[in-house]
Design a protein around this motif. Structure first.
Motif, PDB file in Angstrom:
ATOM      1  N   LYS A   1       3.720   9.240  -2.728  1.00  0.00           N
ATOM      2  CA  LYS A   1       3.375   7.862  -2.356  1.00  0.00           C
ATOM      3  C   LYS A   1       4.610   6.962  -2.393  1.00  0.00           C
ATOM      4  O   LYS A   1       4.721   6.019  -1.618  1.00  0.00           O
ATOM      5  CB  LYS A   1       2.278   7.331  -3.284  1.00  0.00           C
ATOM      6  CG  LYS A   1       0.931   7.987  -2.982  1.00  0.00           C
ATOM      7  CD  LYS A   1      -0.046   7.853  -4.134  1.00  0.00           C
ATOM      8  CE  LYS A   1      -0.582   6.443  -4.247  1.00  0.00           C
ATOM      9  NZ  LYS A   1      -1.599   6.363  -5.329  1.00  0.00           N
TER      10      LYS A   1
ATOM     11  N   ALA B   1       3.372  11.685   6.403  1.00  0.00           N
ATOM     12  CA  ALA B   1       2.435  12.667   6.961  1.00  0.00           C
ATOM     13  C   ALA B   1       2.823  14.089   6.565  1.00  0.00           C
ATOM     14  O   ALA B   1       4.010  14.403   6.417  1.00  0.00           O
ATOM     15  CB  ALA B   1       2.399  12.544   8.478  1.00  0.00           C
TER      16      ALA B   1
ATOM     17  N   LEU C   1       1.578  13.652  -6.170  1.00  0.00           N
ATOM     18  CA  LEU C   1       1.076  12.586  -5.283  1.00  0.00           C
ATOM     19  C   LEU C   1       1.764  11.240  -5.539  1.00  0.00           C
ATOM     20  O   LEU C   1       2.156  10.568  -4.578  1.00  0.00           O
ATOM     21  CB  LEU C   1      -0.449  12.459  -5.368  1.00  0.00           C
ATOM     22  CG  LEU C   1      -1.233  13.502  -4.566  1.00  0.00           C
ATOM     23  CD1 LEU C   1      -2.738  13.336  -4.798  1.00  0.00           C
ATOM     24  CD2 LEU C   1      -0.923  13.395  -3.077  1.00  0.00           C
ATOM     25  N   PRO C   2       1.937  10.819  -6.804  1.00  0.00           N
ATOM     26  CA  PRO C   2       2.687   9.575  -6.996  1.00  0.00           C
ATOM     27  C   PRO C   2       4.096   9.636  -6.409  1.00  0.00           C
ATOM     28  O   PRO C   2       4.580   8.647  -5.835  1.00  0.00           O
ATOM     29  CB  PRO C   2       2.731   9.425  -8.528  1.00  0.00           C
ATOM     30  CG  PRO C   2       1.496  10.117  -8.991  1.00  0.00           C
ATOM     31  CD  PRO C   2       1.334  11.289  -8.061  1.00  0.00           C
TER      32      PRO C   2
ATOM     33  N   MET D   1       0.846  -1.189   0.000  1.00  0.00           N
ATOM     34  CA  MET D   1       0.000   0.000   0.000  1.00  0.00           C
ATOM     35  C   MET D   1       0.886   1.245   0.000  1.00  0.00           C
ATOM     36  O   MET D   1       1.782   1.362   0.815  1.00  0.00           O
ATOM     37  CB  MET D   1      -0.887  -0.017   1.251  1.00  0.00           C
ATOM     38  CG  MET D   1      -1.864   1.130   1.314  1.00  0.00           C
ATOM     39  SD  MET D   1      -2.662   1.233   2.937  1.00  0.00           S
ATOM     40  CE  MET D   1      -4.231   0.474   2.595  1.00  0.00           C
ATOM     41  N   GLN D   2       0.643   2.128  -0.963  1.00  0.00           N
ATOM     42  CA  GLN D   2       1.449   3.340  -1.051  1.00  0.00           C
ATOM     43  C   GLN D   2       0.716   4.509  -0.384  1.00  0.00           C
ATOM     44  O   GLN D   2      -0.332   4.919  -0.871  1.00  0.00           O
ATOM     45  CB  GLN D   2       1.713   3.695  -2.508  1.00  0.00           C
ATOM     46  CG  GLN D   2       2.579   2.687  -3.241  1.00  0.00           C
ATOM     47  CD  GLN D   2       2.819   3.121  -4.668  1.00  0.00           C
ATOM     48  OE1 GLN D   2       2.512   4.239  -5.054  1.00  0.00           O
ATOM     49  NE2 GLN D   2       3.371   2.230  -5.466  1.00  0.00           N
ATOM     50  N   ILE D   3       1.259   4.986   0.687  1.00  0.00           N
ATOM     51  CA  ILE D   3       0.661   6.104   1.418  1.00  0.00           C
ATOM     52  C   ILE D   3       1.749   7.160   1.599  1.00  0.00           C
ATOM     53  O   ILE D   3       2.871   6.837   1.961  1.00  0.00           O
ATOM     54  CB  ILE D   3       0.170   5.641   2.810  1.00  0.00           C
ATOM     55  CG1 ILE D   3      -0.882   4.535   2.672  1.00  0.00           C
ATOM     56  CG2 ILE D   3      -0.377   6.814   3.610  1.00  0.00           C
ATOM     57  CD1 ILE D   3      -2.202   4.991   2.121  1.00  0.00           C
ATOM     58  N   PRO D   4       1.427   8.424   1.333  1.00  0.00           N
ATOM     59  CA  PRO D   4       2.447   9.464   1.545  1.00  0.00           C
ATOM     60  C   PRO D   4       2.843   9.573   3.013  1.00  0.00           C
ATOM     61  O   PRO D   4       2.078   9.199   3.895  1.00  0.00           O
ATOM     62  CB  PRO D   4       1.738  10.759   1.099  1.00  0.00           C
ATOM     63  CG  PRO D   4       0.544  10.328   0.321  1.00  0.00           C
ATOM     64  CD  PRO D   4       0.160   8.975   0.832  1.00  0.00           C
TER      65      PRO D   4
END
Lengths: 175, 295
Positions: free
Chosen positions: B43, B6, B39-40, B1-4
């Motif tokens: 991520k 914080a 955003l990519p 799962m790709q999450i930036p």
């Protein structure tokens, strides 16, 4: 932070971290798992939802960026107990096998038909070109969207066979 | 799962507010528009800004306006708006040629011209388009507005002359008589970056000669993206297949492509040659057919 958006006609407010992506907000916070989560890299289009009527890849929109906007997911396609003509078309023309890409494909189809009720095959293929299906080879998806274009009121509309380019053995389809 | 990683988020309510937020939060803040480059990267944790300043509500940056000898395009104009604009294709068909090949329709619903230019990806199509059209960029900062030519926007890959406390607000393309343009791209599949691409803009003189020309190449390592020797060879000459072939030959010599999964160096040089010929042929043909339809 506090965000408020309209999802399938209902106003929803939740407290979320700024880094939560719209796809995860819809699935994990709101429980709307009809929006599928695929490649995570804005390539496959599984996570497509409508934002203010336009198809977007919800893995590449932050939930906080969607605040104040109108979101429609596959759960919002049917109205009451009546399927959207696009959903009906995917049944009639066998527009899915595994179903993984189907919610996104149907939402893009809905947005396309809202803008252009009578699209050519080329226009349909261009519209879904940012979404990947690994089962059907796209031919039946295109036919499903053509079915929906030919039946703007869905199955309740009486169509003569001559006026229906997509009508072949549809009566035998069981769902 | 790709999450930036914080970060803090603020939504700008006006251009001045956006500049104020940038000033307040300093160098670790980033402007976000369409988000389809930033955003990519976030991520993948290639980028980890501490603050995101969301400028999507700034409708004053979405315009596409003909203003005398210029077409003025707001930095927040979406790819889909540029693709579908009749005024854009009327003056600059190169823009529609390029937009048709940028990403896919869903990405084009979100991505913006300003974001594309500020990403400064060497394989990005609109940068070549702006080089070829000799765009001017309007940049706003705390001390007001400045205008820079396209050749001064990019300092290198992923680096621009837009300072951390500034925002690119407008792209201006000069409108010229007896002129047209074209772009063509080879990509492996829908949504891919260019294996190679070329763009050209031409102005024809009263005797049909090529009075002025700009030729740009994408993703083949051409310094400044502009094929200067090809341009020099074409300028002042009568259009002909031999002339396009010479321009193509020089472009293939002058570019500096790297072999990768999209193709070998030799293949990319071949594309630089062939695509240069094609865009010159198409652009000249468009000027002639415009002249014919007006006559």
């Amino acid at each position: 932070m506090q965000i408020t958006m309209t999802v399938n006609g209902d106003s929803v407010s939740r407290e979320v971290e700024a880094r939560v992506l719209l796809v995860h907000f819809l699935r994990d916070v709101l429980g709307l798992t009809g929006t599928h989560w695929g490649c995570d890299t804005s390539n496959c289009g599984l996570c497509t939802v409508l934002m203010d009527g336009q198809p977007v890849k919800s893995c590449t929109v932050l939930a906080v960026m969607a605040s104040g906007h109108d979101i429609r997911t596959v759960e919002g396609l049917a109205s009451g107990g009546t399927l959207d003509p696009v959903q009906q078309g995917f049944m009639e023309e066998h527009g899915l096998q595994c179903g993984f890409c189907t919610p996104g494909m149907m939402l893009t189809a809905r947005a396309l038909l809202d803008k252009n009720p009578d699209p050519s095959e080329e226009v349909i293929r261009e519209a879904i070109s940012g979404q990947i299906c690994r089962c059907t080879g796209y031919a039946t998806i295109v036919r499903s969207i053509q079915w929906a274009a030919a039946h703007p009121a869905g199955s309740s509309q009486a169509e003569t066979p001559a006026a229906d380019p997509a009508s072949t053995d549809t009566a035998e389809v069981s769902v | 799962m790709q999450i930036p990683a914080a970060f803090e988020y603020a939504r700008a309510e006006s251009l001045d507010h956006a500049l104020q937020l940038l000033a307040e939060h300093g160098e670790e803040s980033r402007v976000i528009a369409g988000g389809h480059s930033l955003l990519p990267m976030m991520k993948l944790r290639i980028a980890s800004p501490e603050w995101l300043i969301d400028i999507n509500d700034l409708s004053e940056l979405e315009h596409i306006t003909e203003d005398g000898d210029w077409l003025r395009v707001g930095a927040l104009a979406r790819h889909v708006s540029l693709l579908e604009s009749d005024v854009v294709v009327g003056h600059f068909p190169i823009v529609r040629d390029a937009e048709k090949t940028i990403a896919d329709p869903l990405v084009r619903n979100r991505g913006t011209i300003g974001g594309s230019l500020c990403q400064a990806d060497p394989a990005e199509d609109l940068s070549t388009v702006c080089h070829v059209l000799r765009a001017e960029l309007v940049i706003r900062g705390p001390n007001g507005e400045r205008t820079v030519p396209m050749k001064e926007l990019h300092r290198g890959p992923y680096e621009t002359s837009v300072e951390p406390n500034e925002i690119l607000t407008e792209i201006r393309w000069p409108i010229r008589a007896r002129s047209s343009s074209a772009y063509t791209k080879v990509e492996r599949r829908v949504g891919d970056w260019a294996t190679a691409a070329a763009g050209a803009s031409v102005t024809l003189g009263a005797q049909g000669q090529i009075e002025d020309v700009a030729i740009g190449l994408t993703a083949v390592g051409l310094d400044g993206s502009t094929a200067t020797r090809s341009q020099d060879a074409v300028r002042g000459q009568q259009p002909s297949e031999d002339l396009y072939a010479e321009a193509g030959r020089l472009a293939a010599e002058d570019c500096n492509p790297m072999g990768d999964q999209r193709g070998t160096e030799a293949y990319k040089r071949h594309l630089a040659d062939e695509l240069t010929r094609r865009v010159l042929r198409t652009a000249v043909g468009r000027v002639m057919s415009n002249a014919g339809s007006r006559g």
